[in-house]
Design an enzyme around this catalytic site. Structure first.
Site, short mmCIF file in Angstrom:
data_model
loop_
_atom_site.label_atom_id
_atom_site.label_comp_id
_atom_site.label_asym_id
_atom_site.label_seq_id
_atom_site.Cartn_x
_atom_site.Cartn_y
_atom_site.Cartn_z
N ASP A 49 0.86 -1.02 -0.17
CA ASP A 49 0.09 -0.08 0.08
C ASP A 49 1.05 1.69 0.01
OD1 ASP A 49 0.75 -0.70 2.51
OD2 ASP A 49 -1.35 0.28 3.84
N SER A 50 2.33 0.68 0.09
CA SER A 50 3.68 2.52 -0.05
C SER A 50 2.67 2.65 -1.60
CB SER A 50 4.70 1.89 0.00
OG SER A 50 4.76 0.93 -1.00
N ASP A 88 -1.55 -6.01 -0.49
CA ASP A 88 -1.42 -5.41 1.32
C ASP A 88 -2.82 -5.36 0.30
OD1 ASP A 88 0.66 -4.71 2.96
OD2 ASP A 88 1.12 -3.60 1.77
N LYS A 118 -1.24 -9.65 3.06
CA LYS A 118 -0.64 -8.64 3.73
C LYS A 118 -1.14 -7.73 4.41
CE LYS A 118 3.05 -6.33 3.83
NZ LYS A 118 1.96 -4.65 4.61
N GLU A 120 -1.31 -5.73 8.74
CA GLU A 120 -0.76 -4.41 9.28
C GLU A 120 -1.22 -5.24 10.91
OE1 GLU A 120 0.26 -0.61 8.73
OE2 GLU A 120 0.89 -1.12 6.91
N GLU A 187 9.57 -4.40 10.69
CA GLU A 187 9.72 -2.83 10.10
C GLU A 187 9.60 -2.15 10.75
OE1 GLU A 187 6.95 -1.18 7.28
OE2 GLU A 187 8.13 0.75 7.39
#
Ligand code: KIV
Length: 296
Positions: A49-50, A88, A118, A120, A187
């Site tokens: 999602d960056s 993501d 993925k 978080e 991270e």
């Protein structure tokens, strides 16, 4: 060490089986051409999602939508023959409940063709990870610095500095691995914390700003190519300066267009070079209309 392009697609089970083995090579990708360029060289392509910050110029990843992730996920899957493609889950698409997470993860899997997702979060997300894993959705965990929690973590800050924070990070990683994640991204943490988590977890860890001891490494591709514009975090190593190459190419193109050196007749349809004795003339003075149409 793998040096030859691989001939078989990497699965999430292959990634899971790499605990303590050959380092897992991961990069981000958001587009088909980039996926094609990276595919033979990496084990895993993450559609991060960056993308919101790198491609859309957002300040954080919080504004990224499910539709954006699905569009970029499908583009990357089209370009990848061998790498394991993971997409993501964006902010707001999975935190509400395991059911909401399943619904949206199922969309991502079916609409992109990716191998897994993925998400978080640590302990608070373990119930959701277990729910998804039990229903056929491979999950890559993500602990430590959580860009989607930038407001609650007080900015993009290194995690695990204090003893209690380091202990919490351990708990988070254990909870996500125990819930069935096939690997866990760590991270932005203190190196020793990431190293210690790696030695205790029985699934692979993939580090970014974490530790060389992690079972794999990931970076944002545009950061290593100097294409993301502006400053990059200290944990990034630059492998090419494509930003400078793009600027040089744009400047050369602009100069050619202004001087009428581009396009040449070889770039035109139905035009052939003027016959007769060749006179040298300055491109600046060459009239644009002296193109003869091809007939027949
Ligand atoms: O969004 C992303 O690109 C990521 C990686 C940097 C781990 O989450």
């Amino acid at each position: 060490m793998t040096t030859e392009p691989r001939s078989k697609a990497v699965t999430v089970q292959d990634i899971r089986g790499r605990k303590g083995g050959e380092p897992i090579v991961c990069l981000t990708a958001y587009s088909t051409p980039m996926a094609r360029a990276l595919d033979a060289h990496v084990d895993l392509l993450l559609v991060g999602d960056s993308v919101g910050m790198v491609i859309y110029g957002m300040d954080t990843t919080i504004g990224v939508s499910l539709e954006i992730m699905i569009a970029h996920g499908a583009a990357v899957v089209r370009g990848a023959q061998q790498a394991c493609v993971i997409v993501d889950m964006p902010f707001g698409s999975y935190q509400e409940s395991p059911e909401q997470a399943f619904r949206n993860c199922a969309r991502v899997l079916t609409e992109t063709g990716c191998a897994g997702v993925k998400l978080e979060g640590g302990q608070a997300m373990s119930e959701t990870v277990a729910f998804l894993a039990a229903r056929g959705i491979p999950v890559l965990g993500h602990v430590g610095l959580l860009p989607q929690s930038v407001h609650t973590q007080g900015g993009f800050r290194t995690q695990g500095k204090e003893e209690a924070a380091a202990a919490q990070l351990h708990e988070d990683a254990q909870a996500i691995a125990g819930a069935g994640a096939f690997a866990v991204v760590i991270e932005g943490t203190i190196e020793a914390v990431a190293r210690d988590i790696t030695s205790h977890l029985d699934v692979p860890t993939i580090g970014i700003g974490a530790s060389p001891a992690c079972d794999g490494q990931i970076l944002v591709t545009e950061d290593i190519l100097n294409l993301s514009g502006g400053r990059v975090p200290r944990f990034v190593k630059r492998y090419a300066d494509l930003g400078a190459s793009v600027e040089a190419a744009a400047a050369a193109y602009a100069a050619d267009v202004r001087a009428r050196r581009f396009p040449g007749l070889e770039h035109c349809f139905g035009a052939k070079p003027i016959s007769g004795p060749r006179k040298r003339e300055s491109p600046e003075l060459r009239p644009a209309g002296r193109i003869t149409a091809k007939t027949g």
